[in-house]
Scaffold this motif. Structure first.
Motif, PDB file in Angstrom:
ATOM      1  N   TYR A 166       0.626  -1.243  -0.234  1.00  0.00           N
ATOM      2  CA  TYR A 166      -0.686   0.282   0.017  1.00  0.00           C
ATOM      3  C   TYR A 166       1.322   1.480   0.122  1.00  0.00           C
ATOM      4  CZ  TYR A 166      -4.062  -2.938   1.483  1.00  0.00           C
ATOM      5  OH  TYR A 166      -4.965  -4.200   1.314  1.00  0.00           O
ATOM      6  N   PRO A 167       0.111   2.552  -0.367  1.00  0.00           N
ATOM      7  CA  PRO A 167       1.043   3.578  -0.085  1.00  0.00           C
ATOM      8  C   PRO A 167       1.322   3.617   1.087  1.00  0.00           C
ATOM      9  CG  PRO A 167      -1.250   4.388  -0.879  1.00  0.00           C
ATOM     10  CD  PRO A 167      -0.989   2.731  -1.309  1.00  0.00           C
ATOM     11  N   LEU A 168       2.273   4.690   1.664  1.00  0.00           N
ATOM     12  CA  LEU A 168       2.535   4.314   3.346  1.00  0.00           C
ATOM     13  C   LEU A 168       1.936   5.453   4.131  1.00  0.00           C
ATOM     14  CD1 LEU A 168       5.021   4.290   5.356  1.00  0.00           C
ATOM     15  CD2 LEU A 168       6.557   6.196   4.450  1.00  0.00           C
ATOM     16  N   SER A 169       0.749   6.460   3.412  1.00  0.00           N
ATOM     17  CA  SER A 169      -0.198   7.387   3.251  1.00  0.00           C
ATOM     18  C   SER A 169      -0.520   6.651   3.319  1.00  0.00           C
ATOM     19  CB  SER A 169      -0.279   8.340   2.500  1.00  0.00           C
ATOM     20  OG  SER A 169      -0.196   7.540   1.355  1.00  0.00           O
ATOM     21  N   ASP A 170      -1.236   5.732   3.945  1.00  0.00           N
ATOM     22  CA  ASP A 170      -2.480   4.171   3.588  1.00  0.00           C
ATOM     23  C   ASP A 170      -3.976   5.514   2.742  1.00  0.00           C
ATOM     24  OD1 ASP A 170      -2.216   2.674   4.318  1.00  0.00           O
ATOM     25  OD2 ASP A 170      -2.876   3.326   6.933  1.00  0.00           O
ATOM     26  N   ARG A 171      -3.677   6.235   1.362  1.00  0.00           N
ATOM     27  CA  ARG A 171      -4.382   7.232   0.545  1.00  0.00           C
ATOM     28  C   ARG A 171      -4.296   6.609  -0.715  1.00  0.00           C
ATOM     29  NH1 ARG A 171      -5.468  12.337   3.114  1.00  0.00           N
ATOM     30  NH2 ARG A 171      -6.090  12.035   5.145  1.00  0.00           N
TER      31      ARG A 171
END
Ligand SMILES: Cc1cc2nc3c(=O)[nH]c(=O)nc-3n(C[C@H](O)[C@H](O)[C@H](O)COP(=O)(O)OP(=O)(O)OC[C@H]3O[C@@H](n4cnc5c(N)ncnc54)[C@H](O)[C@@H]3O)c2cc1C
Length: 426
Positions: A166-171
């Motif tokens: 996933y993107p580290l930003s969780d977005r």
């Protein structure tokens, strides 16, 4: 938003720690800025109609030349990567996108978090393993991760021991933003609110949604990336049908079980033979079954198939029955309401009556038949200059990053090859 370089190959422990740090940091920033999500109410948002109007105005301002090297039809996951790859290979490139902005399909993925790929992509998980192998080869995951690393997207694993990325930003919006940024830097023309309706000779025919005018754009190479959109006449295509959705079933008191969850072993049987056997969380719905494991089952399920659920795979039948009779709820292993409704049955079964909520299906099966493509370039063999990428080709995989991985990698291959074709013919 910061896109620090956390490489997907770094340790899982530091990955999940970083993500927690990142969440804390974002929460703090919101509080400091009086972000509406933190304080419960915030600045008035522009109305949907106004935003639509603004996006249409913006789309109308994007001007197109009369000809480009590469025209990409559809600016979703595959189309954006195809356009970036073509432009970075030196081709003048335009994307024609029906929606008011590009990459919006990415925003809903992974529940808004975007499970963009996984470390252990396996061709056998797809409906056409031989084609996936021929196109993506053994470095499938590495190539996808390399692309996003070059975009500057920080990524992390879902959790320790998990291979989903996933993107580290969780977005999911971070994924879209890095793609749009890279496309703009590469000089891609993003022409939105333009619906492709056909190909005439070396021109793509499209309609502007803001003026209703019909136009054409000449291109030396064309990449089809419209998923459920336009498919040119004369190509072999399988009709689209929805996949990765809940399954409607009969034979259990689903009304009484609605909303209850259980971690179960799920087996799909046809004529007594196992078609699929997976473990995961099952959500009972009034119409049947849902949950990721059921979405995966929807790729294979046919009306009349049997679904067997083992409600406590870690226990043998007699231990389960003993626990139910002594504790009444299988000692917390199974939701007590499920035990109430189904009794001490560890194995229950039901019959598939169809797919459910297909309007929310994550993937569509069908599209352009794989056999007509050169796997090295994704060019249609007998239509030189015509390429395709993403779900418009008849490829589908299970949940867990497989479908986006195909979109990204096929986009890279088709975009790069389209640029080479356009330049060779120049
Ligand atoms: C709710 C949901 C969650 C998902 N989550 C995940 C996930 O976490 N991980 C994963 O791997 N996969 C996920 N998927 C699947 C994944 O989103 C798709 O496989 C992927 O987006 C396919 O990429 P694509 O470019 O082929 O199609 P899309 O991303 O759908 O892009 C197609 C684009 O073409 C445009 N278009 C269509 N017709 C025309 C036309 N005639 N003219 C111009 N433009 C046109 C569309 O507007 C769209 O922008 C999810 C899907 C859904 C619906």
């Amino acid at each position: 938003m910061r896109y620090g370089h956390h490489r997907a190959g770094a340790s899982r422990e530091s990955a999940s720690r970083c993500r927690q740090d990142d969440r804390d940091r974002r929460r703090l920033l919101r509080r400091r800025r009086g972000h509406p999500l933190a304080v419960g109410k915030g600045a008035k948002r522009p109305s949907r109609a106004r935003m639509r109007g603004q996006l249409l105005d913006e789309a109308a301002r994007a001007t197109l030349p009369s000809a480009v090297d590469v025209c990409v039809c559809g600016g979703g996951a595959a189309g954006l990567v195809a356009a970036i790859s073509a432009a970075e290979a030196g081709a003048s490139t335009a994307v024609l996108e029906r929606d008011f902005s590009c990459g919006r399909s990415i925003l809903a993925t992974g529940g808004g978090r975007c499970n963009l790929t996984r470390l252990d992509l396996d061709a056998r998980a797809y409906n056409d393993p031989a084609f996936i192998d021929a196109v993506c080869g053994p470095l499938f995951s590495t190539d996808v991760l390399g692309f996003f690393d070059a975009c500057g997207l920080a990524t992390s694993f879902e959790s320790e021991g998990d291979t989903r990325i996933y993107p580290l930003s969780d977005r999911a919006s971070s994924v879209r933003e890095v793609l749009l940024g890279r496309a703009r830097r590469a000089g891609v023309i993003l022409a939105c609110a333009r619906e492709v309706g056909g190909i005439g000779g070396d021109s793509v025919l499209f309609r502007e949604l803001f003026s209703d005018g019909e136009h054409s754009l000449r291109a030396k190479a064309i990449v089809l990336a419209g998923r459920d959109g336009f498919v040119p006449a004369g190509l072999d295509a399988v009709p689209f049908s929805p996949l990765l959705c809940p399954v409607a079933c009969e034979g259990l008191p689903f009304d009484e079980l609605d909303g209850r969850r259980v971690h179960a072993r799920v087996t799909l049987l046809r004529d007594g033979k196992t078609v699929l056997d997976e473990y995961g969380e099952v959500l009972f719905r009034s119409y049947g079954l849902s949950g990721i494991v059921i979405f995966n089952l929807s790729r294979f399920a046919r009306r009349g198939d049997t679904v067997e659920l083992d409600l406590a795979p870690g226990l043998d039948d007699s231990s389960f029955a003993k626990l139910v009779s002594s504790a009444g709820n299988a000692a917390g292993i199974v939701d007590p309401v499920i035990v109430d409704v189904l009794g001490d049955e560890k194995h229950v079964s039901c019959t598939v009556s169809g797919l459910a909520q297909t309007e929310h299906a994550q993937v569509r099966r069908g599209g352009l038949v794989t056999g007509q493509f050169d796997p090295a370039t994704l060019m249609v063999r007998d239509r030189p200059g015509l390429f395709a990428a993403g779900e418009v080709i008849d490829i589908d995989g299970p949940c867990g990053g497989y479908n986006l991985s195909w979109a990204w990698r096929s986009g890279q291959i088709a975009g790069t090859a389209a640029a080479a074709y356009a330049k060779a013919g120049a």
